[in-house]
Design a protein around this motif. Structure first.
Motif, PDB file in Angstrom:
ATOM      1  N   ASP A   8      45.707  44.419  41.804  1.00  0.00           N
ATOM      2  CA  ASP A   8      45.050  44.061  43.103  1.00  0.00           C
ATOM      3  C   ASP A   8      43.727  43.828  43.039  1.00  0.00           C
ATOM      4  OD1 ASP A   8      45.213  46.981  42.478  1.00  0.00           O
ATOM      5  OD2 ASP A   8      45.336  47.499  44.828  1.00  0.00           O
ATOM      6  N   ILE A   9      43.089  44.926  42.099  1.00  0.00           N
ATOM      7  CA  ILE A   9      41.702  44.876  42.028  1.00  0.00           C
ATOM      8  C   ILE A   9      41.138  43.928  41.329  1.00  0.00           C
ATOM      9  CG2 ILE A   9      39.510  46.275  41.289  1.00  0.00           C
ATOM     10  CD1 ILE A   9      41.274  48.840  41.775  1.00  0.00           C
ATOM     11  N   ILE A  10      42.046  43.572  40.265  1.00  0.00           N
ATOM     12  CA  ILE A  10      41.605  42.314  39.251  1.00  0.00           C
ATOM     13  C   ILE A  10      41.442  40.923  40.406  1.00  0.00           C
ATOM     14  CG2 ILE A  10      42.228  40.847  37.333  1.00  0.00           C
ATOM     15  CD1 ILE A  10      43.170  43.472  36.085  1.00  0.00           C
ATOM     16  N   ALA A  11      42.402  40.957  41.233  1.00  0.00           N
ATOM     17  CA  ALA A  11      42.584  39.706  41.837  1.00  0.00           C
ATOM     18  C   ALA A  11      41.408  39.602  42.830  1.00  0.00           C
ATOM     19  CB  ALA A  11      43.931  39.637  42.713  1.00  0.00           C
ATOM     20  N   LEU A  14      38.516  38.552  40.634  1.00  0.00           N
ATOM     21  CA  LEU A  14      38.577  37.010  40.291  1.00  0.00           C
ATOM     22  C   LEU A  14      38.342  36.110  41.287  1.00  0.00           C
ATOM     23  CD1 LEU A  14      41.409  37.191  37.639  1.00  0.00           C
ATOM     24  CD2 LEU A  14      39.200  37.037  37.024  1.00  0.00           C
ATOM     25  N   SER A  15      38.674  36.497  42.520  1.00  0.00           N
ATOM     26  CA  SER A  15      38.455  35.759  43.632  1.00  0.00           C
ATOM     27  C   SER A  15      37.354  35.794  44.455  1.00  0.00           C
ATOM     28  CB  SER A  15      39.532  35.891  44.947  1.00  0.00           C
ATOM     29  OG  SER A  15      39.373  37.140  45.507  1.00  0.00           O
ATOM     30  N   GLY A  16      36.213  36.781  44.025  1.00  0.00           N
ATOM     31  CA  GLY A  16      35.209  36.832  44.510  1.00  0.00           C
ATOM     32  C   GLY A  16      35.333  37.694  45.828  1.00  0.00           C
ATOM     33  N   GLU A  17      36.262  38.285  45.882  1.00  0.00           N
ATOM     34  CA  GLU A  17      35.937  39.069  47.206  1.00  0.00           C
ATOM     35  C   GLU A  17      36.009  40.841  46.887  1.00  0.00           C
ATOM     36  OE1 GLU A  17      40.270  38.179  48.881  1.00  0.00           O
ATOM     37  OE2 GLU A  17      39.302  36.074  49.386  1.00  0.00           O
ATOM     38  N   ALA A  18      35.643  41.197  45.844  1.00  0.00           N
ATOM     39  CA  ALA A  18      35.477  42.482  45.337  1.00  0.00           C
ATOM     40  C   ALA A  18      34.587  43.100  45.781  1.00  0.00           C
ATOM     41  CB  ALA A  18      35.679  42.503  43.767  1.00  0.00           C
ATOM     42  N   THR A  19      34.598  44.292  46.019  1.00  0.00           N
ATOM     43  CA  THR A  19      33.225  45.291  46.389  1.00  0.00           C
ATOM     44  C   THR A  19      32.707  45.752  45.171  1.00  0.00           C
ATOM     45  OG1 THR A  19      34.532  47.251  46.043  1.00  0.00           O
ATOM     46  CG2 THR A  19      34.557  46.247  48.251  1.00  0.00           C
ATOM     47  N   THR A  20      31.597  46.346  44.885  1.00  0.00           N
ATOM     48  CA  THR A  20      30.852  46.798  44.026  1.00  0.00           C
ATOM     49  C   THR A  20      31.844  47.939  43.398  1.00  0.00           C
ATOM     50  OG1 THR A  20      28.841  46.434  44.806  1.00  0.00           O
ATOM     51  CG2 THR A  20      28.719  48.085  43.234  1.00  0.00           C
ATOM     52  N   ARG A  21      32.395  48.684  44.093  1.00  0.00           N
ATOM     53  CA  ARG A  21      33.344  49.616  43.164  1.00  0.00           C
ATOM     54  C   ARG A  21      34.493  48.982  42.513  1.00  0.00           C
ATOM     55  NH1 ARG A  21      35.078  55.415  43.826  1.00  0.00           N
ATOM     56  NH2 ARG A  21      36.697  55.247  42.274  1.00  0.00           N
ATOM     57  N   GLU A  41      40.650  39.075  30.257  1.00  0.00           N
ATOM     58  CA  GLU A  41      40.119  37.683  29.787  1.00  0.00           C
ATOM     59  C   GLU A  41      41.356  36.690  30.019  1.00  0.00           C
ATOM     60  OE1 GLU A  41      38.592  38.467  25.807  1.00  0.00           O
ATOM     61  OE2 GLU A  41      36.940  39.289  26.691  1.00  0.00           O
ATOM     62  N   GLU A  42      42.640  37.076  29.469  1.00  0.00           N
ATOM     63  CA  GLU A  42      43.809  35.982  29.703  1.00  0.00           C
ATOM     64  C   GLU A  42      44.027  35.647  31.169  1.00  0.00           C
ATOM     65  OE1 GLU A  42      48.507  35.715  28.853  1.00  0.00           O
ATOM     66  OE2 GLU A  42      47.330  37.430  27.834  1.00  0.00           O
ATOM     67  N   MET A  43      43.950  36.870  32.142  1.00  0.00           N
ATOM     68  CA  MET A  43      43.977  36.457  33.509  1.00  0.00           C
ATOM     69  C   MET A  43      43.028  35.620  34.009  1.00  0.00           C
ATOM     70  SD  MET A  43      45.448  40.453  34.369  1.00  0.00           S
ATOM     71  CE  MET A  43      45.772  40.137  36.284  1.00  0.00           C
ATOM     72  N   GLN A  44      41.569  36.045  33.756  1.00  0.00           N
ATOM     73  CA  GLN A  44      40.413  35.101  34.094  1.00  0.00           C
ATOM     74  C   GLN A  44      40.730  33.695  33.749  1.00  0.00           C
ATOM     75  OE1 GLN A  44      36.820  36.393  32.234  1.00  0.00           O
ATOM     76  NE2 GLN A  44      35.870  36.316  34.523  1.00  0.00           N
ATOM     77  N   THR A  45      41.138  33.584  32.507  1.00  0.00           N
ATOM     78  CA  THR A  45      41.158  32.169  31.981  1.00  0.00           C
ATOM     79  C   THR A  45      42.416  31.564  32.735  1.00  0.00           C
ATOM     80  OG1 THR A  45      40.947  32.638  29.929  1.00  0.00           O
ATOM     81  CG2 THR A  45      42.130  30.683  29.997  1.00  0.00           C
ATOM     82  N   LEU A  46      43.544  32.143  33.129  1.00  0.00           N
ATOM     83  CA  LEU A  46      44.513  31.412  33.869  1.00  0.00           C
ATOM     84  C   LEU A  46      44.020  31.324  35.379  1.00  0.00           C
ATOM     85  CD1 LEU A  46      47.661  33.697  32.685  1.00  0.00           C
ATOM     86  CD2 LEU A  46      47.417  31.135  32.448  1.00  0.00           C
ATOM     87  N   TRP A  47      43.360  32.402  35.957  1.00  0.00           N
ATOM     88  CA  TRP A  47      42.828  32.025  37.389  1.00  0.00           C
ATOM     89  C   TRP A  47      42.009  30.997  37.368  1.00  0.00           C
ATOM     90  CZ3 TRP A  47      43.775  35.443  41.583  1.00  0.00           C
ATOM     91  CH2 TRP A  47      42.965  35.212  42.745  1.00  0.00           C
TER      92      TRP A  47
END
Length: 71
Positions: A8-11, A14-21, A41-47
């Motif tokens: 959930d945090i990784i998503a 990757l979506s640009g909706e993350a907090t600093t934390r 890195e694999e998730m980032q590539t897929l995203w």
């Protein structure tokens, strides 16, 4: 015990909706092991590849077409 993958945090990262934390948590998680770093890195590539192939849908046009079929 192996720490769970924070999908959930990784998503959010990757979506640009993350907090600093969130970004700090993912950075720390990727630094815990090479396996975590590789998975991120694999998730980032897929995203990124999916993001480039998403179709934009003209919802107004689609709704108008549906309405014509029912009227």
């Amino acid at each position: 015990m192996k720490k769970e993958v924070p999908y959930d945090i990784i998503a959010r990262v990757l979506s640009g909706e993350a907090t600093t934390r969130d970004r700090e948590d993912v950075r720390h998680w990727t630094e815990e092991s090479d396996e975590n770093k590789s998975l991120f890195e694999e998730m980032q590539t897929l995203w990124n590849s999916v993001g480039n192939s998403v179709l934009e849908i003209d919802t107004e046009k689609a709704l108008s077409k549906i309405n014509r079929k029912f009227n």
